[in-house]
Design an enzyme around this catalytic site. Structure first.
Site, mmCIF file in Angstrom:
data_model
loop_
_atom_site.group_PDB
_atom_site.id
_atom_site.type_symbol
_atom_site.label_atom_id
_atom_site.label_comp_id
_atom_site.label_asym_id
_atom_site.label_seq_id
_atom_site.Cartn_x
_atom_site.Cartn_y
_atom_site.Cartn_z
ATOM 1 C CB SER A 132 8.340 24.576 -30.565
ATOM 2 O OG SER A 132 7.146 25.194 -30.050
ATOM 3 C CE1 TYR A 157 6.609 19.988 -28.332
ATOM 4 C CE2 TYR A 157 6.414 22.278 -28.057
ATOM 5 C CZ TYR A 157 6.365 21.191 -29.081
ATOM 6 O OH TYR A 157 6.296 21.009 -30.359
#
Length: 328
Positions: A132, A157
């Protein structure tokens, strides 16, 4: 080839599965159909994949299981002679990860380790791992390059995605697993998760509900249309077959930034509806801007995104009107 796609029932995963089937591969979906958002949306996604498999006369196997379940995973690997893995399954979302960091660590780190253990034990040497753009944190230097230091994640995350890249490297080094780690930049398009901004804004505009608008609207994202991401994933899969001892990280983005206020204006112009804005402070964990340097992906993979933002929004809104608006 026989390709296992973890998270294959999700937004990105279902599009990847369809593309694999259309290019002549057999697909094995491994997904737990979690309730992070409505599982029925994921089952609708799978119906599209099943239709494509039938149309292309390719094999499609759906295994309902959790990547945290090492025994179920191993059984899946044992039963099918797989050639490669596209690992997309994860707990998604920056803000929810702040509320439940242990869950994100368990799923995204231990789940990924379970996948890698199965690949080691069953001698599967080709992996595409979904990372990501959040790993770049609040870097003030743009565009983001793969060589930039990413040691300061600002959400659990993001931390799990960076750690995932590291554990993938370890297994690559020890067990010769060719690995492409792909840092996705804000993917959008048909079947998008309903918790993401473009879907949420569109949905609330049609429902005449207030839109939570964070900050002054200057926050920017490198929005990447789903077809361009899928193209990058398939190119990365092909790259893992080009040699031995391969490990690289690639940015997959559009390489330009759209501000929050311009994103909303584009949706308003496309829907021909005005938004009701509810001004709110920027939440913890949100980065100020993302912008991908995609020169490495272009040079090594042949990645060439080509969907202008306004065109991508038009396609998303058309899908929303056909698939979601009728259910309101």
């Amino acid at each position: 080839m026989k390709i296992l796609v973890t998270g294959g029932a999700g937004f990105i995963g279902s599009h990847v599965c369809e593309a694999l089937l259309k290019t002549g591969h057999d697909v094995y979906i491994y997904d737990n159909f979690s309730d992070y958002y409505l599982p029925e949306y994921k089952r609708d996604n799978v119906k599209h994949v099943q239709f494509t498999a039938k149309e292309c006369c390719r094999s499609l196997v759906i295994v309902e299981g959790d990547i945290q379940d090492s025994e179920a995973l191993d059984q899946c690997f044992r039963q099918h002679s797989l050639d490669a893995v596209i690992h997309l399954a994860a707990c998604a979302g920056v803000r929810p990860s702040i509320e439940d960091a242990p869950l994100y660590i368990d799923v995204n780190l231990m789940g990924t380790t379970n996948i890698l253990e199965c690949m080691k034990n069953h001698e599967i040497k080709k992996l595409v791992f979904a990372s990501s753009s959040s790993v770049y944190g609040n870097s003030e230097k743009t565009p983001f390059r793969e060589s930039d230091a990413v040691d300061n994640p600002i959400s659990p995350y993001a931390a799990t995605k960076k750690a995932g890249e590291l554990i993938c490297y370890t297994y690559h080094h020890l067990y010769d697993i060719n690995t492409a780690c792909l840092r996705f930049f804000t993917v959008y398009g048909p079947r998008q998760r309903p918790d993401l901004a473009i879907y949420k804004f569109t949905d609330k505009i049609y429902k005449n509900e207030s839109i939570p608008f964070y900050g002054d609207g200057s926050m920017g994202r490198d929005y990447t249309y789903i077809d361009d991401i899928v193209s990058g994933i398939l190119l990365a899969l092909d790259w893992t077959h080009t040699g031995v001892n391969l490990y690289e990280i690639f940015n997959l983005g559009e390489s330009y930034t759209v501000s929050l206020k311009d994103m909303l204006k584009t949706i308003e112009n496309t829907t021909k509806k005005a938004a009701n804005i509810l001004q709110m402070p920027v939440p913890p964990g949100d980065v100020n801007v993302t912008c991908a340097d995609i020169s490495k992906a272009k040079q090594v993979l042949g990645y060439n995104p080509g969907t202008p933002f306004n065109m991508g929004i038009e396609k998303f809104v058309a899908w929303y009107e056909a698939e979601r608006l009728i259910k309101i």
